[in-house]
Design a protein around this motif. Structure first.
Motif, mmCIF file in Angstrom:
data_model
loop_
_atom_site.group_PDB
_atom_site.id
_atom_site.type_symbol
_atom_site.label_atom_id
_atom_site.label_comp_id
_atom_site.label_asym_id
_atom_site.label_seq_id
_atom_site.Cartn_x
_atom_site.Cartn_y
_atom_site.Cartn_z
ATOM 1 N N LEU A 1 -62.827 34.592 -24.331
ATOM 2 C CA LEU A 1 -61.666 34.755 -25.209
ATOM 3 C C LEU A 1 -61.893 34.037 -26.544
ATOM 4 O O LEU A 1 -61.585 34.565 -27.618
ATOM 5 N N ALA A 2 -62.437 32.823 -26.469
ATOM 6 C CA ALA A 2 -62.703 32.063 -27.691
ATOM 7 C C ALA A 2 -63.758 32.779 -28.539
ATOM 8 O O ALA A 2 -63.652 32.830 -29.774
ATOM 9 N N VAL B 1 -62.523 24.882 -28.966
ATOM 10 C CA VAL B 1 -62.249 25.239 -27.571
ATOM 11 C C VAL B 1 -63.565 25.534 -26.849
ATOM 12 O O VAL B 1 -63.783 25.088 -25.720
ATOM 13 N N LEU B 2 -64.460 26.258 -27.515
ATOM 14 C CA LEU B 2 -65.780 26.536 -26.929
ATOM 15 C C LEU B 2 -66.477 25.241 -26.524
ATOM 16 O O LEU B 2 -66.977 25.106 -25.419
ATOM 17 N N GLU C 1 -67.429 24.011 -22.802
ATOM 18 C CA GLU C 1 -68.839 23.774 -22.485
ATOM 19 C C GLU C 1 -69.100 22.347 -21.984
ATOM 20 O O GLU C 1 -69.929 22.138 -21.109
ATOM 21 N N ASN C 2 -68.378 21.364 -22.564
ATOM 22 C CA ASN C 2 -68.564 19.981 -22.118
ATOM 23 C C ASN C 2 -67.739 19.645 -20.886
ATOM 24 O O ASN C 2 -67.669 18.480 -20.489
ATOM 25 N N GLU C 3 -67.068 20.642 -20.332
ATOM 26 C CA GLU C 3 -66.186 20.417 -19.173
ATOM 27 C C GLU C 3 -65.280 19.212 -19.382
ATOM 28 O O GLU C 3 -65.179 18.324 -18.523
ATOM 29 N N THR D 1 -65.921 13.928 -27.583
ATOM 30 C CA THR D 1 -65.110 14.981 -26.959
ATOM 31 C C THR D 1 -63.667 14.945 -27.466
ATOM 32 O O THR D 1 -63.095 15.983 -27.821
ATOM 33 N N VAL D 2 -63.099 13.744 -27.498
ATOM 34 C CA VAL D 2 -61.691 13.638 -27.906
ATOM 35 C C VAL D 2 -61.524 14.091 -29.357
ATOM 36 O O VAL D 2 -60.512 14.706 -29.713
ATOM 37 N N LEU D 3 -62.531 13.837 -30.193
ATOM 38 C CA LEU D 3 -62.429 14.277 -31.586
ATOM 39 C C LEU D 3 -62.281 15.801 -31.671
ATOM 40 O O LEU D 3 -61.582 16.322 -32.540
ATOM 41 N N ASN D 4 -62.932 16.528 -30.753
ATOM 42 C CA ASN D 4 -62.738 17.989 -30.736
ATOM 43 C C ASN D 4 -61.271 18.340 -30.510
ATOM 44 O O ASN D 4 -60.752 19.284 -31.110
ATOM 45 N N VAL D 5 -60.614 17.556 -29.643
ATOM 46 C CA VAL D 5 -59.185 17.785 -29.417
ATOM 47 C C VAL D 5 -58.395 17.425 -30.687
ATOM 48 O O VAL D 5 -57.458 18.133 -31.072
#
Lengths: 235, 235
Positions: free
Chosen positions: B47-48, B110-111, B115-117, B186-190
């Motif tokens: 979807l992404a 989101v990808l 990917e990093n679960e 990871t959190v920076l992606n959020v």
């Protein structure tokens, strides 16, 4: 339909007046960005305060110029190059207003950074990026003043280098946060400054595209810059 | 100057056609935002990917509608409400295009998150914010379809609640980073997703202001929302 000479002269004056106001607005935005950067570099709170206090002037100019453009469309019904100029101005002032917004955000972050006595190491590279962004903003305003599509194209091509600076600084900031988690709150303030500078780079890019559209009548958004360059030069 | 009846009918059709295209473009952007959110919620990479691959369709629609608006200004020289509609559309499609850009950015983040679960705890509140932003975007498009200035004003007043969600989530994300510095990347992606959602909220706000301008002829940017409400209701 040919306009009588005195009407056409009046119209020319109106267009000149609008161009001059865009440059005034651009000059003000540029000055705010310079103040916000100097505030950080010289740790001068009062400069950052001035930017926050004066942001409304940028907004007022935008509303005012936008209204004049609408009046011109309604009363003069401009065609061809004149129509493109008015439409380009409507877009350019919206981008300038957003540059003003981002600059006001930067000045708020700068206030926090000064108040927390953040180490200069956190933002020394940000100052270089800010100077770069200031320069392309000034160059874009010059290109508008001279209706210079080639210069606008040249500036638009520089945007990837702002993006590279952004990536490098961001990686460094993440390293600082990982090395010292207590610094995260402070370093995030720097992250927001860098992010705002990147946005300003995007808006400068949009302004350049509007200039190319105005001068050449080409909508170059989402187009390949090399292709545009060859079109401009082959005319 | 009165237009002959058949010309005036043709003109009406052109305006209707433009309104319909704006709604098509808005529907596409809305669908992309829904897909990007669903991709995160259901951990569905494809979807992404679709959103990234289809962003060009949004851009093409913008260039296309913008060109038609310019043509109408040049050939029809619209006045009053028709002129306001065309100018509002030029602004609305620019905001929609940027909503599309932010949505494409979200889909890239989101990808990475899939990917990093990344643990769901990091973004569970982001999903609620995304649903909120999707709702106000859809409501704004409805308000445009019905030329409903009151609805647009109502939505614009909701923006502060998006800002509050943003602040709360951001505080939480900083806590995660401080508790486990290895999570910072990871959190920076959020963080970027949340930031993009906040921007989309801003663009929805701009769209509402353009609708109010189109319907009421008032430029309400930078104005106090309560004052505008009393102006609209006292007419």
């Amino acid at each position: 339909m040919q306009m009588p000479a005195h009407i056409s002269q009046e119209f020319e004056l109106e267009l000149e007046n609008i161009r001059a106001k865009v440059l005034t607005m651009g000059g003000l935005v540029e000055q705010h960005l310079a103040k916000a950067t100097d505030a950080l570099q010289q740790r001068r709170l009062e400069l950052a305060d001035e930017v926050s206090a004066d942001d409304f002037k940028v907004n007022t100019l935008e509303v005012n110029i936008d209204e004049e453009c609408t009046q011109i469309l309604a009363r003069r019904q401009p065609a061809a190059g004149d129509l493109r100029l008015v439409l380009a101005v409507i877009k350019i002032i919206r981008d300038l207003e957003r540059v003003g917004d981002e600059t006001a955000k930067i000045s708020r972050m700068v206030l926090r950074l000064i108040e927390n006595e953040s180490p200069k190491a956190y933002y020394i590279n940000v100052l270089a990026m800010a100077n770069h962004v200031r320069r392309i903003l000034r160059d874009a305003l010059d290109a508008f003043a001279r209706s210079d599509a080639n210069a606008a194209l040249h500036i638009a091509r520089e945007d990837p280098s702002v993006d590279r600076e952004y990536d490098a600084i961001m990686r460094q900031l993440v390293t600082y946060m990982m090395e010292d988690p207590r610094s995260i709150g402070t370093v995030l303030n720097v992250v927001w400054v860098v992010r705002a500078l990147e946005r300003i780079g995007d808006h400068v890019n949009n302004i350049c595209e509007s200039i190319i559209y105005q001068v050449k009548g080409m909508d170059v958004r989402h187009a390949d810059l090399d292709e545009i360059a060859s079109n401009i030069h082959n005319e």
